[in-house]
Design an enzyme around this catalytic site. Structure first.
Site, short mmCIF file in Angstrom:
data_model
loop_
_atom_site.label_atom_id
_atom_site.label_comp_id
_atom_site.label_asym_id
_atom_site.label_seq_id
_atom_site.Cartn_x
_atom_site.Cartn_y
_atom_site.Cartn_z
N LYS A 48 0.98 -1.15 -0.13
CA LYS A 48 -0.02 0.11 0.11
C LYS A 48 0.87 1.29 -0.11
O LYS A 48 0.45 2.27 -0.78
CB LYS A 48 -1.00 -0.04 1.16
CG LYS A 48 -2.21 -0.93 1.22
CD LYS A 48 -2.76 -0.87 2.67
CE LYS A 48 -2.10 -0.95 3.95
NZ LYS A 48 -1.78 -2.44 4.04
N THR A 49 1.68 1.33 0.98
CA THR A 49 2.54 2.62 0.79
C THR A 49 3.36 2.89 -0.30
O THR A 49 3.36 3.95 -0.90
CB THR A 49 3.57 2.40 2.05
OG1 THR A 49 2.76 2.28 3.37
CG2 THR A 49 4.54 3.70 2.28
N GLU A 88 -3.42 6.19 1.00
CA GLU A 88 -3.13 5.02 1.59
C GLU A 88 -4.44 4.48 2.37
O GLU A 88 -4.86 5.11 3.43
CB GLU A 88 -1.86 4.85 2.39
CG GLU A 88 -1.65 3.20 2.60
CD GLU A 88 -0.13 3.26 3.33
OE1 GLU A 88 -0.07 2.30 4.07
OE2 GLU A 88 0.66 4.24 3.47
#
Length: 468
Positions: free
Chosen positions: A123-124, A167
């Site tokens: 995600k990041t 995010e």
């Protein structure tokens, strides 16, 4: 967590953050300040992040006290804040609006087209890459990411463009709050079972997340991952727009010819263009097949947002990583030390695979700190198999975070599955440092891996290497 429509930020009054120094909370505070919303906040300890927010106009309290919420109309909390917290208790007693961090972030995004990046892994990096690519493409996005991104200069910022990259954290179900125009799902591999209770419930949460995509919006999903691929099929059956990516031949954005390139990687991307398809070369400054996959996700999201393909590729090529994602801490005696946030077996395997590419034939030595007792118990053997990708993996005691210790669950729960001496138990950080420094040779890559305080080990390793 409900999926109600986001609030207008200017209807919140003064917003007080409990635990404002944390990465996620500070990002939302920064965004609300940028939108002209009065902000205050507290944290148990002073920090540079708090003082930076103070410089942007926030009222800052070090220490938590009921009086700190005086004058606030809205109080923001994370899942980590207990009801017994004096500021939260005072807010409840006064009848103040209390929002989860995700709901406050949704308010900060009000009026923008949201790209929400979700998934068990990546995600990041994917959200960071997407924001960098859109900015290079001239779309000037806003962003909120769970780590500092050097290429963006902060973990959050407000641009003048129409898009907002966020995010979206699935760990507590709070990713339902965003109602995105574009939802990116990198993978759906069961995790956080302490919250969800079962793999089935975890998958249902992603179904619900995909259903929050606004009408006419797009789901971007990785066709290589069974969970994300199932989600793509489900959305297509519902008549929704879907753009897939991956190495599978069915992918709309198809990845092929993935190759290491020094401390980076290259691949070929094929994607829809007009009535046909177009193929281009993508060169990344970050290593590993997992970063290639994340870049393909960011490219697909950029296409869905209307970005120029050439400019998106240029932005992805300029991306140099985000904090705690294969983060170079330094080099001593020709031994490079990297830090990575990986805390799930799949992530550990990806990080060590990238380290193999960077080591170019030299050895990979790792210090792994398990995160959460429940996760250690659930994934002990898969963790051990992933750690066997290193030439030496030292496993420390568990970082419990929000959990109380479980009898019999330690780092040795993982090493008990070891098939040889590559994966060993070193309960303390000092033992791990000594074992790695004794074995390290010029050209080797050392990794500190985990979501806990193992991140602080880099300077100690470098200092110990220098003393040899």
């Amino acid at each position: 967590m409900t999926s109600q429509q986001p609030l207008d930020p200017h209807a919140l009054g003064r917003v007080h953050f409990i635990g404002m120094g944390g990465a996620g909370m500070s990002a939302v505070a920064r965004l609300l300040l940028a939108r002209g919303v009065p902000v205050s906040g507290s944290d148990a300890k002073d920090s540079a992040g708090l003082r930076e927010l103070e410089g942007l106009g926030a009222t800052v309290f070090v220490g938590q006290d009921a009086s700190n919420v005086s004058g606030a109309a809205t109080v923001v909390v994370s899942t980590a804040i207990r009801e017994s917290n004096p500021e939260l208790a005072a807010a409840r007693a006064a009848g103040l609006r209390v929002l989860h961090r995700s709901e406050a972030l949704a308010a900060a995004m009000h009026g923008r087209h949201v790209i929400a990046v979700a998934g068990t892994h990546g995600k990041t990096t994917t959200s960071s890459m997407t924001a960098v690519a859109l900015r290079t493409a001239g779309l000037d996005p806003s962003w909120a990411i769970g780590a500092f991104v050097a290429d963006l200069g902060a973990n959050a910022g407000f641009g003048d463009g129409d898009w907002f990259v966020a995010e979206a954290d699935e760990s507590d179900g709070s990713f339902m709050a965003y109602h995105p125009r574009i939802a990116v799902v990198t993978n759906v591999e069961p995790d956080h079972l302490d919250h969800y209770g079962s793999a089935e419930a975890f998958h249902r949460a992603f179904d619900e997340f995909s259903d929050t995509v606004r009408e006419g919006g797009t789901l971007v999903a990785c066709v290589d991952d069974p969970g994300a691929a199932r989600l793509a099929r489900r959305r297509r059956e519902l008549g929704a727009a879907v753009l897939t990516y991956g190495t599978d031949g069915s992918a709309d954005v198809h990845v092929s010819q993935v190759r290491p390139a020094g401390t980076g990687a290259t691949c070929r991307l094929s994607f829809p263009a007009g009535e046909g398809r177009r193929e281009v070369e993508l060169a990344l400054a970050v290593p590993g097949a997992h970063n290639v996959a994340d870049a393909a996700a960011a490219f697909a999201a950029g296409l869905a947002a209307g970005g120029d393909p050439e400019l998106l590729l240029a932005g992805l090529g300029q991306f140099h990583g985000s904090a705690r994602r294969f983060d170079l801490k330094g080099e001593e005696g020709s031994v490079r030390v990297f830090d990575d946030y990986a805390h799930h077996p799949t992530e550990v395997a990806a990080a060590l695979g990238a380290a193999r590419d960077v080591a170019q034939g030299h050895r990979v030595l790792a210090v792994f700190q398990p995160h959460l007792y429940s996760r250690t118990r659930e994934f002990a053997e898969p963790f051990c198999r992933a750690l066997e990708l290193a030439d030496l993996a030292c496993v420390t005691d568990v970082f419990g975070a929000r959990e109380q210790p479980e009898p019999g669950i330690t780092g040795a729960t993982i090493t008990g599955h070891a098939r040889d001496a590559r994966v060993v138990s070193t309960p303390t950080m000092q033992e791990a440092v000594a074992a790695v420094v004794e074995r390290a040779e010029p050209g080797d890559v050392v990794m500190t891996v985990g979501a806990g305080d193992v991140t602080a080990l880099g300077p100690q390793l470098l200092a110990a290497l220098a003393r040899r």
